[in-house]
Motif scaffolding. Structure first.
Motif, PDB file in Angstrom:
ATOM      1  N   THR A 125      14.993 -19.968  11.728  1.00  0.00           N
ATOM      2  CA  THR A 125      14.200 -21.187  11.560  1.00  0.00           C
ATOM      3  C   THR A 125      14.117 -22.054  12.804  1.00  0.00           C
ATOM      4  OG1 THR A 125      16.159 -22.286  10.692  1.00  0.00           O
ATOM      5  CG2 THR A 125      14.626 -21.379   9.079  1.00  0.00           C
ATOM      6  N   CYS A 126      15.001 -21.839  13.756  1.00  0.00           N
ATOM      7  CA  CYS A 126      15.021 -22.772  14.903  1.00  0.00           C
ATOM      8  C   CYS A 126      15.556 -22.083  16.148  1.00  0.00           C
ATOM      9  CB  CYS A 126      15.873 -24.000  14.573  1.00  0.00           C
ATOM     10  SG  CYS A 126      17.638 -23.650  14.533  1.00  0.00           S
ATOM     11  N   THR A 170      16.976 -27.503  10.388  1.00  0.00           N
ATOM     12  CA  THR A 170      16.474 -26.428   9.529  1.00  0.00           C
ATOM     13  C   THR A 170      17.534 -25.426   9.099  1.00  0.00           C
ATOM     14  OG1 THR A 170      15.880 -25.206  11.512  1.00  0.00           O
ATOM     15  CG2 THR A 170      14.137 -26.487  10.462  1.00  0.00           C
ATOM     16  N   CYS A 171      18.673 -25.407   9.769  1.00  0.00           N
ATOM     17  CA  CYS A 171      19.648 -24.357   9.441  1.00  0.00           C
ATOM     18  C   CYS A 171      21.059 -24.841   9.732  1.00  0.00           C
ATOM     19  CB  CYS A 171      19.361 -23.091  10.256  1.00  0.00           C
ATOM     20  SG  CYS A 171      19.796 -23.252  11.999  1.00  0.00           S
ATOM     21  N   HIS A 181      18.303 -22.433  17.592  1.00  0.00           N
ATOM     22  CA  HIS A 181      19.687 -21.981  17.463  1.00  0.00           C
ATOM     23  C   HIS A 181      19.746 -20.597  16.823  1.00  0.00           C
ATOM     24  CE1 HIS A 181      20.364 -26.491  17.252  1.00  0.00           C
ATOM     25  NE2 HIS A 181      21.064 -26.143  18.304  1.00  0.00           N
ATOM     26  N   CYS A 182      18.882 -20.389  15.851  1.00  0.00           N
ATOM     27  CA  CYS A 182      18.836 -19.086  15.170  1.00  0.00           C
ATOM     28  C   CYS A 182      18.420 -17.996  16.163  1.00  0.00           C
ATOM     29  CB  CYS A 182      17.830 -19.124  14.014  1.00  0.00           C
ATOM     30  SG  CYS A 182      18.276 -20.263  12.688  1.00  0.00           S
ATOM     31  N   HIS A 210      23.019 -24.001  12.017  1.00  0.00           N
ATOM     32  CA  HIS A 210      23.265 -24.294  13.434  1.00  0.00           C
ATOM     33  C   HIS A 210      22.845 -25.718  13.766  1.00  0.00           C
ATOM     34  CE1 HIS A 210      22.648 -19.799  13.630  1.00  0.00           C
ATOM     35  NE2 HIS A 210      23.858 -19.939  14.114  1.00  0.00           N
ATOM     36  N   CYS A 211      21.739 -26.143  13.163  1.00  0.00           N
ATOM     37  CA  CYS A 211      21.247 -27.503  13.393  1.00  0.00           C
ATOM     38  C   CYS A 211      22.271 -28.511  12.874  1.00  0.00           C
ATOM     39  CB  CYS A 211      19.917 -27.717  12.676  1.00  0.00           C
ATOM     40  SG  CYS A 211      18.586 -26.678  13.315  1.00  0.00           S
ATOM     41  N   TYR A 231      16.557 -33.639  17.603  1.00  0.00           N
ATOM     42  CA  TYR A 231      16.133 -34.035  16.259  1.00  0.00           C
ATOM     43  C   TYR A 231      15.664 -35.485  16.264  1.00  0.00           C
ATOM     44  CZ  TYR A 231      18.704 -29.816  15.651  1.00  0.00           C
ATOM     45  OH  TYR A 231      19.132 -28.528  15.809  1.00  0.00           O
ATOM     46  N   TYR A 243      21.175 -13.342   8.964  1.00  0.00           N
ATOM     47  CA  TYR A 243      19.734 -13.128   8.818  1.00  0.00           C
ATOM     48  C   TYR A 243      19.465 -11.764   8.212  1.00  0.00           C
ATOM     49  CZ  TYR A 243      20.206 -16.993  11.920  1.00  0.00           C
ATOM     50  OH  TYR A 243      20.610 -18.188  12.447  1.00  0.00           O
ATOM     51  N   ALA A 276      25.070 -28.726  15.235  1.00  0.00           N
ATOM     52  CA  ALA A 276      24.708 -29.426  16.470  1.00  0.00           C
ATOM     53  C   ALA A 276      24.772 -30.935  16.270  1.00  0.00           C
ATOM     54  CB  ALA A 276      23.304 -29.004  16.923  1.00  0.00           C
TER      55      ALA A 276
END
Lengths: 68, 68
Positions: B11-12, A11-12, B14-15, A14-15, A64, B64, A18
């Motif tokens: 969103t997740c 979603t972002c 990690h955020c 950071h994802c 994921y 953010y 990862a």
């Protein structure tokens, strides 16, 4: 070799990081490109060193789903 | 003191971690609780050491928006 994996749940940024990081730690991965919007992960790899299943497991360990 | 910030764009997990980490590095922050679904960030803090504006800046540096 090149392959595109379809990954759900990113979603972002950071994802993206990862998933890239997890794949990058595998031996034989030469390049990873992630498109967040579509969930497509393009991988350039040496198929004598790494399998699709190993990539899938590395991504799933990050939380994921690999759907294709 | 307690305050709730309204943060957009998380969103997740990690955020959530990024926002918690950024706030946690500020002097005077005693506790942070993030609710991803609502974007509400509850902060317990010492108002002699840290201001809302400093919290806002720390969150915005992570990418953010603090809307309230």
């Amino acid at each position: 070799m090149e392959m595109t994996l379809q990954v759900n749940g990113m979603t972002c940024g950071h994802c993206e990081k990862a998933v890239k990081g997890a794949l990058g730690e595998l031996e034989g991965i030469q390049g990873v490109d992630v498109d967040l919007a579509s969930g497509k992960v393009d991988v350039v790899y040496d198929d004598t060193l790494v399998t699709k299943n190993e990539m899938k497991e590395a991504i799933e360990e990050q939380g994921y789903d690999v759907v294709a």
